[in-house]
Structures are given as C-alpha cells and as structure tokens.
Design a protein around this motif. Structure first.
Motif, PDB file in Angstrom:
ATOM      1  N   ASP A  90       0.797  -1.233   0.000  1.00  0.00           N
ATOM      2  CA  ASP A  90       0.000   0.000   0.000  1.00  0.00           C
ATOM      3  C   ASP A  90       0.833   1.288   0.000  1.00  0.00           C
ATOM      4  O   ASP A  90       0.518   2.238  -0.723  1.00  0.00           O
ATOM      5  CB  ASP A  90      -0.984  -0.015   1.171  1.00  0.00           C
ATOM      6  CG  ASP A  90      -1.840   1.233   1.198  1.00  0.00           C
ATOM      7  OD1 ASP A  90      -2.696   1.360   0.310  1.00  0.00           O
ATOM      8  OD2 ASP A  90      -1.622   2.094   2.074  1.00  0.00           O
ATOM      9  N   HIS A 106       0.250   3.345  -6.245  1.00  0.00           N
ATOM     10  CA  HIS A 106      -0.931   4.200  -6.368  1.00  0.00           C
ATOM     11  C   HIS A 106      -2.189   3.348  -6.421  1.00  0.00           C
ATOM     12  O   HIS A 106      -2.194   2.267  -7.025  1.00  0.00           O
ATOM     13  CB  HIS A 106      -0.904   4.986  -7.691  1.00  0.00           C
ATOM     14  CG  HIS A 106       0.111   6.074  -7.760  1.00  0.00           C
ATOM     15  ND1 HIS A 106       0.187   7.089  -6.843  1.00  0.00           N
ATOM     16  CD2 HIS A 106       1.082   6.326  -8.673  1.00  0.00           C
ATOM     17  CE1 HIS A 106       1.167   7.913  -7.190  1.00  0.00           C
ATOM     18  NE2 HIS A 106       1.723   7.472  -8.287  1.00  0.00           N
ATOM     19  N   ARG A 107      -3.259   3.831  -5.796  1.00  0.00           N
ATOM     20  CA  ARG A 107      -4.599   3.328  -6.108  1.00  0.00           C
ATOM     21  C   ARG A 107      -4.975   4.030  -7.400  1.00  0.00           C
ATOM     22  O   ARG A 107      -5.359   5.199  -7.399  1.00  0.00           O
ATOM     23  CB  ARG A 107      -5.562   3.670  -4.979  1.00  0.00           C
ATOM     24  CG  ARG A 107      -6.973   3.152  -5.186  1.00  0.00           C
ATOM     25  CD  ARG A 107      -7.868   3.669  -4.048  1.00  0.00           C
ATOM     26  NE  ARG A 107      -9.267   3.370  -4.289  1.00  0.00           N
ATOM     27  CZ  ARG A 107      -9.916   2.336  -3.767  1.00  0.00           C
ATOM     28  NH1 ARG A 107      -9.291   1.502  -2.974  1.00  0.00           N
ATOM     29  NH2 ARG A 107     -11.192   2.132  -4.033  1.00  0.00           N
ATOM     30  N   THR A 108      -4.860   3.354  -8.519  1.00  0.00           N
ATOM     31  CA  THR A 108      -5.012   4.020  -9.812  1.00  0.00           C
ATOM     32  C   THR A 108      -6.481   4.321 -10.124  1.00  0.00           C
ATOM     33  O   THR A 108      -7.372   3.579  -9.723  1.00  0.00           O
ATOM     34  CB  THR A 108      -4.429   3.146 -10.935  1.00  0.00           C
ATOM     35  OG1 THR A 108      -5.038   1.853 -10.866  1.00  0.00           O
ATOM     36  CG2 THR A 108      -2.933   3.015 -10.799  1.00  0.00           C
ATOM     37  N   GLU A 135      -3.561   1.326 -14.894  1.00  0.00           N
ATOM     38  CA  GLU A 135      -2.262   0.962 -14.333  1.00  0.00           C
ATOM     39  C   GLU A 135      -1.105   1.594 -15.103  1.00  0.00           C
ATOM     40  O   GLU A 135       0.046   1.499 -14.672  1.00  0.00           O
ATOM     41  CB  GLU A 135      -2.123  -0.560 -14.295  1.00  0.00           C
ATOM     42  CG  GLU A 135      -3.053  -1.219 -13.292  1.00  0.00           C
ATOM     43  CD  GLU A 135      -2.662  -0.870 -11.860  1.00  0.00           C
ATOM     44  OE1 GLU A 135      -1.545  -1.196 -11.458  1.00  0.00           O
ATOM     45  OE2 GLU A 135      -3.492  -0.265 -11.157  1.00  0.00           O
ATOM     46  N   GLN A 158       0.246   3.849 -12.790  1.00  0.00           N
ATOM     47  CA  GLN A 158       0.856   3.230 -11.613  1.00  0.00           C
ATOM     48  C   GLN A 158       2.298   3.711 -11.452  1.00  0.00           C
ATOM     49  O   GLN A 158       2.912   4.203 -12.401  1.00  0.00           O
ATOM     50  CB  GLN A 158       0.817   1.691 -11.782  1.00  0.00           C
ATOM     51  CG  GLN A 158       1.236   0.878 -10.583  1.00  0.00           C
ATOM     52  CD  GLN A 158       0.550   1.295  -9.309  1.00  0.00           C
ATOM     53  OE1 GLN A 158       1.037   2.164  -8.585  1.00  0.00           O
ATOM     54  NE2 GLN A 158      -0.618   0.721  -9.045  1.00  0.00           N
ATOM     55  N   LYS A 159       2.861   3.550 -10.277  1.00  0.00           N
ATOM     56  CA  LYS A 159       4.286   3.810 -10.053  1.00  0.00           C
ATOM     57  C   LYS A 159       5.099   3.089 -11.116  1.00  0.00           C
ATOM     58  O   LYS A 159       4.800   1.927 -11.453  1.00  0.00           O
ATOM     59  CB  LYS A 159       4.699   3.293  -8.676  1.00  0.00           C
ATOM     60  CG  LYS A 159       4.152   4.115  -7.531  1.00  0.00           C
ATOM     61  CD  LYS A 159       4.902   5.437  -7.396  1.00  0.00           C
ATOM     62  CE  LYS A 159       4.434   6.201  -6.161  1.00  0.00           C
ATOM     63  NZ  LYS A 159       5.092   7.534  -6.114  1.00  0.00           N
ATOM     64  N   LEU A 179      -2.877  13.714 -10.210  1.00  0.00           N
ATOM     65  CA  LEU A 179      -1.749  12.803 -10.385  1.00  0.00           C
ATOM     66  C   LEU A 179      -0.456  13.433  -9.848  1.00  0.00           C
ATOM     67  O   LEU A 179      -0.318  14.654  -9.824  1.00  0.00           O
ATOM     68  CB  LEU A 179      -1.565  12.443 -11.859  1.00  0.00           C
ATOM     69  CG  LEU A 179      -2.750  11.727 -12.529  1.00  0.00           C
ATOM     70  CD1 LEU A 179      -2.414  11.400 -13.977  1.00  0.00           C
ATOM     71  CD2 LEU A 179      -3.136  10.462 -11.775  1.00  0.00           C
ATOM     72  N   THR A 180       0.442  12.559  -9.425  1.00  0.00           N
ATOM     73  CA  THR A 180       1.736  13.016  -8.925  1.00  0.00           C
ATOM     74  C   THR A 180       2.852  12.199  -9.575  1.00  0.00           C
ATOM     75  O   THR A 180       2.608  11.111 -10.094  1.00  0.00           O
ATOM     76  CB  THR A 180       1.831  12.831  -7.398  1.00  0.00           C
ATOM     77  OG1 THR A 180       1.667  11.429  -7.097  1.00  0.00           O
ATOM     78  CG2 THR A 180       0.765  13.615  -6.668  1.00  0.00           C
ATOM     79  N   SER A 181       4.041  12.720  -9.547  1.00  0.00           N
ATOM     80  CA  SER A 181       5.201  12.006 -10.080  1.00  0.00           C
ATOM     81  C   SER A 181       6.397  12.307  -9.190  1.00  0.00           C
ATOM     82  O   SER A 181       6.810  13.470  -9.070  1.00  0.00           O
ATOM     83  CB  SER A 181       5.490  12.455 -11.514  1.00  0.00           C
ATOM     84  OG  SER A 181       6.824  12.125 -11.874  1.00  0.00           O
ATOM     85  N   ARG A 182       6.933  11.252  -8.596  1.00  0.00           N
ATOM     86  CA  ARG A 182       8.094  11.431  -7.738  1.00  0.00           C
ATOM     87  C   ARG A 182       9.257  12.032  -8.524  1.00  0.00           C
ATOM     88  O   ARG A 182       9.992  12.882  -8.031  1.00  0.00           O
ATOM     89  CB  ARG A 182       8.511  10.067  -7.163  1.00  0.00           C
ATOM     90  CG  ARG A 182       9.003  10.130  -5.737  1.00  0.00           C
ATOM     91  CD  ARG A 182       9.046   8.749  -5.118  1.00  0.00           C
ATOM     92  NE  ARG A 182       9.860   7.847  -5.888  1.00  0.00           N
ATOM     93  CZ  ARG A 182      10.975   7.257  -5.423  1.00  0.00           C
ATOM     94  NH1 ARG A 182      11.373   7.492  -4.198  1.00  0.00           N
ATOM     95  NH2 ARG A 182      11.648   6.421  -6.167  1.00  0.00           N
TER      96      ARG A 182
END
Lengths: 321, 321
Positions: A23, A27-29, A50, A53-54, B32-35
């Motif tokens: 968790d 991300h909870r997409t 997705e 997703q990360k 949305l985010t982006s590390r």
C-alpha cells in the motif's frame, strides 16, 4: 485441480497480505470512462489505469510485494531478474524504495531508453547477448556472485499475489461488473485477476486478449496445455512472453475465453484510447479494447473492466506515425 | 476594487450553485503526482487532470453551468458561441446533455478535426471567414435568427463560476497547498481559481503561466491595464486569446505573478508530462510545468497544484515530431 507438487498456488490470503504490504509504495489508480467508447461498443467500459501506476505499469504491484516480503537477511543480498520490459524497471523501483541492491540482466540490444529506465530507479544493468543461453549464463553468474533473490516477471507466486491487488481495487471502484478483460503475455496480470475474482466475485467473467502474432496463450487455452510461440513479433511488445506453469494454472481454471486481435486492430484501438481517454498507454494495453471492438456481441450490454497495463511508450516512435 | 457598473462579478455562492448544478455532467477529475517530477523541480507537484474532463477540457464545467442555468424558455432557443477551440465542443457537449440546440460559429479555415469534434457532440457548425468582422456578422445573424443565448468562452460570469469548481475540488483532494499554477489565455480558468481560492483558501498563492509569444496577460499585469496581443502565434494554441474586463478583474486583484515561457520550454515540458504522467495533454497545459522548471526558486519546497487544462490533441501532429 492437479498441479506440480512443488508449485505453490497463491491464495486470497496472499493477495490480502500483499495489499497491506504494498500500500505505501503503489498508487490506487483511477478508473476512467468514456461515453463515446461506450456508445461505440454498446458496453459500459471501465478502464483501470495501471499506466498511471508507479513506474508506469501494474508490475510495480508484484515487484513491490516480492521485495517487501523478503526477510531483512534476504533483502540485504538484493534482488535480480532478467527483463527487457516493465518488470525490470518496476523491480528496480521497488528495490529502490526498500533501499536494497537490484540487478537486471538485459540484452545488449535492448533500447537505450529501457536500460535508462531501469538504471533510473537505481538498479545495476548487466548486459547479455540477445540469446536465451547467454541470458541464462549471465544471470546465473549474477545470482552466484551476489546471492540475490530471483524475482521472475510473472511465474512467481509473490508477483501474482501482488498483481491480484489490482482487481481487488477495481471491484471496489466499480460495482456490478459483468466481465474483466486483461491483456495476456506471460499471464501474470490475468493470473492475479483470476485469483482475486474467483474468490471475491466469482460471477465476473474473465477474458484475456492477445495479439494474433503472439497467440501462444490462445493456442494453449484451446489445446489444454502450454504451447510456446516461436519468435513472436508484435507491436504489443509486452505480450511476447509465454505462459509458464503457475500462470497456466490460473488461465486454464478461471479464464472464460481468449480473444486474439491483429496488429492493425491493436494500433487503431491504441490511438482511439489515447484520443478519447487522453492517456498514454502501451500497444500491449490496447488489445483489450481491440478484442471488445472485434467481438461486440460478447460484451454488448455488459459492464466491463479493462486493465490498462502500462504506459511506458517511446514518444518518438508511435506506431501510427 | 472598481469595476464597470454593468459587470457582474461572480461570487462564492455562484461557484457553490454551479457545483451542485453541474455535478451530474462533469467528472471529478483525478490528481496525479510524479516522484520524478518532484525531484526534478524540488517541489511537490499535484496535477489536476482536466484533460480527463468530459469533452477533454475544463471548459465543460463553465459551459455546463451556463447551459443548465438557463430557464426552460431560454433553453428552448438554444445557445451559441464562436470558438475554434475547446469551448465550442464543451458548449456542444453541455447543450447535448440538456437536449437543446447549439450553434458554434467557426472559421472556415479551422481544422476539420475541430469542426468534427464540435459537430460530434451535436452542435450545428456555421462557418465564417477567418476575420473578426466576418465572425461578428455571421454570429449576429445566428443570434438574430434563433434567439440563442450567447455563452462567451470566458468573459461570462456563469462560465467563470463553472471553472471555479475545479479548484474547489482540488483543495479537497490535496491538503496544504502553497500555490496553484494555471495557464492563462482569456483568463477563464485563472479567474475561476481566483474566485474559489480567494474565498476558501486565501493563503494559497495563484500564479499564471503564459507563452512568451502570446504574453498579453503578462504585459497587462505589469502595466496595470488590459493590453491585447497583435496576432500571437504559439504552439499553445488555446492561449492566444486576450483578457477581457471580467477576467482582468480577477487577474489584477488576485494573481501573485505571471511567468512566461518559450516555445521550446513548452514543448519540452509537454513531452516530459506525457512521458512521466502518462497523460495526453495539450501544449497549452504544459506552460505551468515549464514555468516551474524555469523559476525553481519560486516553487522549491512548496506544495503546488497545476491545472492540466485540456487533452484535445491532434495525435498525427505532435509538436516534437
């Protein structure tokens, strides 16, 4: 249900454990819809994104579950895999989050952008020749020297339990689904979908979609045994890999049908999704909509979830240009 | 605060009414985010994805508020506007949802894809010559003949109250924002942002970003009065239009600063967002990230919301190809 004695089949409990474990790292997409695509297909479509997703792919789920499930002692020796696709960068991402070493064996001929993506999340890239024998030899050397834990891209119960968290989210986000369609390559996402839905929502039918030009899963499904492709070639390059024992188990027992689509159908569906949903997603992710457009009677009037598996695209080489 | 006597300035109450009114017709768009983009800028960035809005642009908010605020009698006569961009298709979308006539006057020379988008949601497209005099003459004829209600793309209190719902969502989705950056063309989105934040979160600074090659808002802001551009030309084609009285009111009173960016900076930021956030968004939407990258000291260490204004892109003509 017969399986090799050595084959551990992940369970609902494994998925639930994975969900808590990963968790903080995924991300909870979001789920996106398009009225126009609904009208076009006669179905109600729900796109589980997705690609957002990360690390840009659902594989961040399975990789994170494998990495964060290791004991401290195992973790200290790091993880390793061979991949020229999203699993490499996702394992690199997960290892980076845990702060442990990661080695990815990639063919020397893989695109530099893919090597950069893997290295960008912190992994060491070790090159091999573009042959199975070289890959296996180089990989064995990496493992022997580091003691790193091998995390297979899909034929791994930890990875499947991680991918299974995706449809657990989806059924919380969308009520009353009749079907879920996922792309099938090695079968990791489809297996995870089977794991979760067969336990939590057995009424939802599970379909897989595959390129005609890499149709090993389709042919295996029809034959009732694993059949591998001979050097498949498709624009959906994430779907070239074959089923393995563990994923075959889930496909055989829980998939309703597998639909294949042509290269032209994949590219047309990809462009349509980009245009209508405003998302960047891979050709591999477009086989689902392509299959629905090709088989309208199967899906008309149904509420259908589609897994958008990844968004790592070379923007300088789009398949319609 | 001085305004023309005839100018009705929309209020917080108008935004709240709009929010309830348009709720059935718009998406609550994801953030949305982006590390990686956070690391690159040294800031925490939160992208409010109005490219994923109905009809692909935030303008669905303002258009829906205008259309659904009409009395039945007004509505029966329909709505009309002139636009070669997102306002035309968004007004068409909203009118279609209410089931009322919509006419959009577009230059004969506008791309066929844009005319198709407007017509695709049900509006009638009436062509004019590509000149202000022709547009005004043709538009006057349309209104005289139909009695349709004119909905201006941005200099309209109903439209601004609708756009204002976007940042109301944003501050519910992201806590503790220090700043919001929005692109500025005519100023509808910026005005809506000012309306909401000045009332509900006055500590959040509001920045606008603009192409150097269409910098009328920047020059107006510095001069303290509206200055129009002479035939601006930029890849950010949604941002060519000038401020008008109503939007100037909000910009003058509530914007902290306006940053301008070059064409190259816009295209680079656009490609970076596509690559990292996996979303299809317009060049016009990329000026915000471009401005942050160009002025790191202004935003470093801050939590910053960026409004991704639209996603209607010609996929066959990407600016980096």
């Amino acid at each position: 249900m017969t399986t090799e004695a050595s084959l551990y089949i992940p369970t609902l409990a494994d998925m639930l454990t994975a969900r808590t474990r990963i968790d903080p790292y995924i991300h909870r997409t979001p789920v996106l819809t398009s009225r126009m695509l609904n009208e076009l297909t006669g179905a109600e479509l729900f796109f589980k994104c997705e690609n957002l997703q990360k690390a840009g792919a659902f594989k961040a789920r399975g990789a994170s579950n494998a990495v964060f499930g290791l004991s401290d002692e195992q973790a200290a020796r790091g993880v390793a895999t061979h991949s020229s696709g999203n699993h490499g960068s996702c394992l690199s991402y997960a290892a980076g989050r845990r702060g442990i070493p990661c080695t990815v064996v990639m063919p020397r001929t893989a695109p530099q952008a893919k090597k950069d993506a893997v290295a960008g999340y912190g992994a060491r890239v070790v090159e091999c020749e573009p042959s199975t024998s070289s890959r296996e030899a180089v990989f064995a050397e990496v493992v022997a020297e580091s003691g790193a834990e091998f995390v297979h891209p899909y034929n791994d119960h930890r990875v499947i339990a991680g991918q299974a968290t995706c449809s657990a989210e989806l059924i919380e986000q969308v009520e009353g689904l009749d079907a879920v369609v996922a792309p099938i390559g090695g079968g990791g996402m489809v297996s995870g979908t089977c794991l979760t839905l067969s336990n939590l929502a057995p009424g939802i039918r599970i379909y897989a979609a595959e390129p005609e030009q890499a149709d090993d899963a389709f042919r295996s499904f029809k034959a009732g045994r694993i059949i591998a492709d001979d050097a498949p070639d498709t624009v959906a390059d994430g779907l070239k890999v074959p089923l393995k024992e563990l994923t075959w188990h889930f496909v055989r027992d829980h998939v309703t049908d597998i639909h294949t689509v042509s290269e032209e159908e994949i590219v047309a569906a990809m462009k349509l999704i980009w245009k209508r949903l405003k998302i960047v997603m891979e050709a591999s992710s477009a086989v689902t909509l392509a299959a629905i457009l090709k088989n309208p009677s199967v899906f008309a009037g149904k509420r259908v979830g589609l897994i958008v598996t990844g968004g790592n695209v070379d923007l300088d080489r789009l398949p319609w240009n």
